[in-house]
Design an enzyme around this catalytic site. Sequence first.
Site, mmCIF file in Angstrom:
data_model
loop_
_atom_site.group_PDB
_atom_site.id
_atom_site.type_symbol
_atom_site.label_atom_id
_atom_site.label_comp_id
_atom_site.label_asym_id
_atom_site.label_seq_id
_atom_site.Cartn_x
_atom_site.Cartn_y
_atom_site.Cartn_z
ATOM 1 N N HIS A 42 -0.855 -1.485 -9.434
ATOM 2 C CA HIS A 42 -1.806 -0.958 -8.447
ATOM 3 C C HIS A 42 -1.482 0.482 -8.100
ATOM 4 O O HIS A 42 -0.340 0.925 -8.225
ATOM 5 C CB HIS A 42 -1.832 -1.816 -7.179
ATOM 6 C CG HIS A 42 -0.486 -2.079 -6.601
ATOM 7 N ND1 HIS A 42 0.354 -3.040 -7.113
ATOM 8 C CD2 HIS A 42 0.178 -1.509 -5.572
ATOM 9 C CE1 HIS A 42 1.472 -3.044 -6.422
ATOM 10 N NE2 HIS A 42 1.412 -2.120 -5.487
ATOM 11 N N HIS A 63 -1.773 3.235 -4.995
ATOM 12 C CA HIS A 63 -1.961 3.428 -3.566
ATOM 13 C C HIS A 63 -2.657 4.769 -3.340
ATOM 14 O O HIS A 63 -2.238 5.792 -3.905
ATOM 15 C CB HIS A 63 -0.613 3.529 -2.849
ATOM 16 C CG HIS A 63 0.258 2.320 -2.918
ATOM 17 N ND1 HIS A 63 0.399 1.444 -1.879
ATOM 18 C CD2 HIS A 63 1.078 1.851 -3.897
ATOM 19 C CE1 HIS A 63 1.267 0.487 -2.211
ATOM 20 N NE2 HIS A 63 1.693 0.715 -3.426
HETATM 21 P P1 5GP Z 1 3.988 -2.165 -3.838
HETATM 22 O O1 5GP Z 1 5.231 -2.325 -3.008
HETATM 23 O O2 5GP Z 1 3.920 -3.314 -4.831
HETATM 24 O O3 5GP Z 1 3.828 -0.821 -4.471
HETATM 25 O O4 5GP Z 1 2.765 -2.279 -2.866
HETATM 26 C C1 5GP Z 1 2.199 -3.498 -2.480
HETATM 27 C C2 5GP Z 1 1.288 -3.194 -1.329
HETATM 28 O O5 5GP Z 1 0.529 -4.346 -1.070
HETATM 29 C C3 5GP Z 1 2.019 -2.824 -0.036
HETATM 30 O O6 5GP Z 1 1.590 -1.572 0.423
HETATM 31 C C4 5GP Z 1 1.661 -3.957 0.914
HETATM 32 O O7 5GP Z 1 1.465 -3.499 2.223
HETATM 33 C C5 5GP Z 1 0.388 -4.504 0.319
HETATM 34 N N1 5GP Z 1 0.172 -5.923 0.533
HETATM 35 C C6 5GP Z 1 1.096 -6.919 0.526
HETATM 36 N N2 5GP Z 1 0.510 -8.114 0.689
HETATM 37 C C7 5GP Z 1 -0.814 -7.873 0.816
HETATM 38 C C8 5GP Z 1 -1.948 -8.724 0.995
HETATM 39 O O8 5GP Z 1 -1.868 -9.954 1.091
HETATM 40 N N3 5GP Z 1 -3.170 -8.110 1.079
HETATM 41 C C9 5GP Z 1 -3.311 -6.754 0.985
HETATM 42 N N4 5GP Z 1 -4.554 -6.265 1.071
HETATM 43 N N5 5GP Z 1 -2.261 -5.927 0.797
HETATM 44 C C10 5GP Z 1 -1.029 -6.481 0.711
#
Ligand code: 5GP
Length: 140
Positions: free
Chosen positions: A102, A104
């Site tokens: 993903h 951001h």
């Molecule tokens: P990563 O750490 O993998 O780069 O980012 C994952 C993102 O997903 C984080 O910014 C976190 O806040 C978000 N996130 C975690 N769980 C959920 C969820 O259930 N729904 C949504 N919409 N975002 C989530």
Amino acid sequence: MAYDDQNIFAKILTGELPALKVYEDDQVLAFMDIMPQADGHTLVIPKAPATTLLDLDPEIAAYTIQVVQKIAKAIESALDAKGIVLMQLSGAAAGQTVPHVHFHLIPSSIHQLGRHAATPGDPAVIQAFADKIKAALATQ
Ligand code: 5GP
């Protein structure tokens, strides 16, 4: 890396878990982050099952970036954002917490980001920003 089809974003893609969606087509979904590092924090994901950017088919990666740009433009106009941080974490060692690739989009400065994936946002506030971004997308 082996893809875990039970991860949170996989369940959002199947509809098993809800999400505040701002954009969807046959290849890509964009939705609001529930622990935003700034108001308007949006996630853009390819629908293809890939754990990190390194696992993603290059053509799907190229298309996903086109959608990232589209959403960034909507965020800029909807929020009058002066700057947008594009962040992509590949691998738990980088801090990735959800094992589905993903991007951001965070309307903020690298010097002012909130803590990563730490504090749930107010659902009503997140909804309000989703509505603004959707409205901006509708005028593109
Ligand atoms: P990563 O750490 O993998 O780069 O980012 C994952 C993102 O997903 C984080 O910014 C976190 O806040 C978000 N996130 C975690 N769980 C959920 C969820 O259930 N729904 C949504 N919409 N975002 C989530």
